[in-house]
Write a protein that holds these residues in place. Sequence first.
Motif, PDB file in Angstrom:
ATOM      1  N   UNK A 164       3.165   1.253  -0.857  1.00  0.00           N
ATOM      2  CA  UNK A 164       3.228  -0.204  -0.993  1.00  0.00           C
ATOM      3  C   UNK A 164       4.617  -0.676  -1.410  1.00  0.00           C
ATOM      4  N   UNK A 165       5.443   0.255  -1.855  1.00  0.00           N
ATOM      5  CA  UNK A 165       6.821  -0.087  -2.192  1.00  0.00           C
ATOM      6  C   UNK A 165       7.805   0.511  -1.192  1.00  0.00           C
ATOM      7  N   UNK A 166       7.293   1.094  -0.121  1.00  0.00           N
ATOM      8  CA  UNK A 166       8.130   1.760   0.861  1.00  0.00           C
ATOM      9  C   UNK A 166       8.557   0.780   1.951  1.00  0.00           C
ATOM     10  N   UNK A 167       9.770   0.943   2.446  1.00  0.00           N
ATOM     11  CA  UNK A 167      10.290   0.036   3.452  1.00  0.00           C
ATOM     12  C   UNK A 167      10.210   0.622   4.863  1.00  0.00           C
ATOM     13  N   UNK A 168       9.598   1.799   5.004  1.00  0.00           N
ATOM     14  CA  UNK A 168       9.519   2.430   6.313  1.00  0.00           C
ATOM     15  C   UNK A 168       8.088   2.551   6.818  1.00  0.00           C
ATOM     16  N   UNK A 169       7.129   2.734   5.918  1.00  0.00           N
ATOM     17  CA  UNK A 169       5.736   2.890   6.337  1.00  0.00           C
ATOM     18  C   UNK A 169       4.848   1.835   5.683  1.00  0.00           C
ATOM     19  N   UNK A 170       3.857   1.372   6.437  1.00  0.00           N
ATOM     20  CA  UNK A 170       2.931   0.339   5.952  1.00  0.00           C
ATOM     21  C   UNK A 170       1.512   0.888   6.003  1.00  0.00           C
ATOM     22  N   UNK A 171       0.874   1.114   4.850  1.00  0.00           N
ATOM     23  CA  UNK A 171      -0.498   1.627   4.847  1.00  0.00           C
ATOM     24  C   UNK A 171      -1.469   0.592   5.390  1.00  0.00           C
ATOM     25  N   UNK A 172      -2.338   1.031   6.304  1.00  0.00           N
ATOM     26  CA  UNK A 172      -3.287   0.121   6.957  1.00  0.00           C
ATOM     27  C   UNK A 172      -4.712   0.412   6.522  1.00  0.00           C
ATOM     28  N   UNK A 173      -5.059   1.703   6.424  1.00  0.00           N
ATOM     29  CA  UNK A 173      -6.439   2.055   6.111  1.00  0.00           C
ATOM     30  C   UNK A 173      -6.516   3.453   5.518  1.00  0.00           C
ATOM     31  N   UNK A 174      -7.574   3.682   4.750  1.00  0.00           N
ATOM     32  CA  UNK A 174      -7.941   5.030   4.349  1.00  0.00           C
ATOM     33  C   UNK A 174      -8.856   5.626   5.412  1.00  0.00           C
TER      34      UNK A 174
END
Length: 625
Positions: A164-174
């Motif tokens: 959630x603080x990363x600028x390269x990957x966006x979490x969408x789902x578990x």
Amino acid sequence: MLDYLVTLPRPVKRHILLFIDILLVPLSLFISLVLLFDTLSPVKLLWEAWPLFVMTPIVATPIFLRIGLNRIKLMAFEAHDMRRGAFAALSVAAITAAETYAFNLDLPRAVAVLTGPAFLLLHLGLRTLGRNLLVRRINVGNGRMPVAIYGAGSAGVQLLAALRQDFQMRPVTFVDDNVTLQTMTVSGMEVCSRAQLEAKVRRGEIQRVLLAMPSVSEPRMRRLTQELSEFGCEVHALPTYSELVEGTGLASNLRPVTPDRLLGRDKVDLETPEVARAYAGRRVLITGAGGSIGSELCRQIILCGPQRLTLLDHSEFALYEISRELVPLAEMHGVELVTRLGSVCDPDRMAHIMAESEIDIVLFAAAYKHVPLVEENEIEGLRNNLFGTLTTAEAAQKAGVERFILVSTDKAVRPTNIMGASKRLAELSIQDLQTRSEVTKFAMVRFGNVLGSSGSVIPLFQSQIAAGGPITLTHEKITRYFMTISEAARLVLLAGAYATGGDVFVLDMGAPVNIRDLARRMVELTGLTVRDEKNPHGDIDIETVGLRPGEKLYEELLIGNNILPTPHEKIMRAEERRLSQIEMARILKQIRAAIAANDPAAVRSIIEANVDGFHVAETGLDDVV
């Protein structure tokens, strides 16, 4: 406006957050009065309570600073930070109650009780709103890769917090195989099934899956990775933060096997003062400097303090890599570093390099050494290994170089392949050249297999283990002598110190190692087990695929038994039969003609007739001795 606030210096941001929290104190008091007296215009009450509106923010400010309320990073705002907010709210309530009593205000005590919760709600609400705005700003329009986290347990939650603080990957789902979790929301994110994940991948909603399951065994992890890869997305296995700190994360479950643990013997101590004395202040040329042995020679010889170190390689990338590594080391030790691209088969280039760098010592590590490849490319194998050696040696002799050390191989002893035969001919040509050399001392060092070098069995087995097997073994009874890269490089340097002319140096490497035992040891050192009849549920298979063209069941280091000692008890000097100048000239002339005619059959015929012990390797068990 948000972009401007984000770019502000950290101290300015802290002052803004502190100012907002101070403003929330009177606002909380106002809300508590409104709620308590059920009116939006409590003018009379405000006048009665004005000491609270003035004094409470003043008294609360040092408390806010003390607990670091303004030092909480919005993007990292979580439960631990909420406790600070709760303490601040409790402090505001306590201050309000104390001031009401101290100023003898005609206000209900419930004002203080309501002011604390009002402040907490406002504080948490604004912090959460600010965090969400920042997350939205990151997610929108910056091309972050959408990812799914496989595993909704504690490791997955930790990973989600980081992403959630990363600028390269966006979490969408578990994603989780636990059916009960598939109907739930974890840390604000839905949990879906594997079938739903596949659908999301097909729609382009997920590009990468991150495996966050530290308790899963490595074989199951590899199977899961393969299954998920078939969906058409990338699959990465990531460790938890605690595992990263301890160095035991998923990424390192296949623990690197250090060569020393595979030797089956004690490492030979080759640290002697002769090495430093032999190379200190000298001008050294290393051919094949970008290779496994050449690069280790470079690293070790810089520590000896030469005046100048010249690196030669025909591979631009290999030369770039080793020079980039050595530049800071050379500067630290005051060594002049020279890099030269070129082929050892080019006489003009070699003569120029010898002259311009005023070379004192040549360490010749350039060679084609992969047996099956050279077996299929006889002409180039001989051109490089034999005539490349001879061309460089002749250039060194003409330039008056003090010492020339050839890196050879145990495959040169009674060879069964072109690679070994080419190195044996290189040895003979160097010994022949020594008979006509008044200044240059020529010597050679004969190795067994070097653990971890390019093309060796260790990297192959490691990659096969990492892929889940099987390990491919050419023969059940195949054996090899082994040494580490550091031992090999040190042996070359010692040979340069001990050389008297025409010497063949070998290292006492103990008993040869059975390759099947080596493969089993590698599997066990990675924490896995071999799958066989005794252990049908093991992790890694070992399969026998048959000897490759030109491959021996066993290797030898010596031709004959005429061994002389050296100053080091583990290093031997071999006295072996040499060819006369006329014999060597005839062989070289014949091979040159065969190479010019591009006639591999003629090359093999010349080798069979002139290289002692050359024979075609058998694939049966009769070779075992």
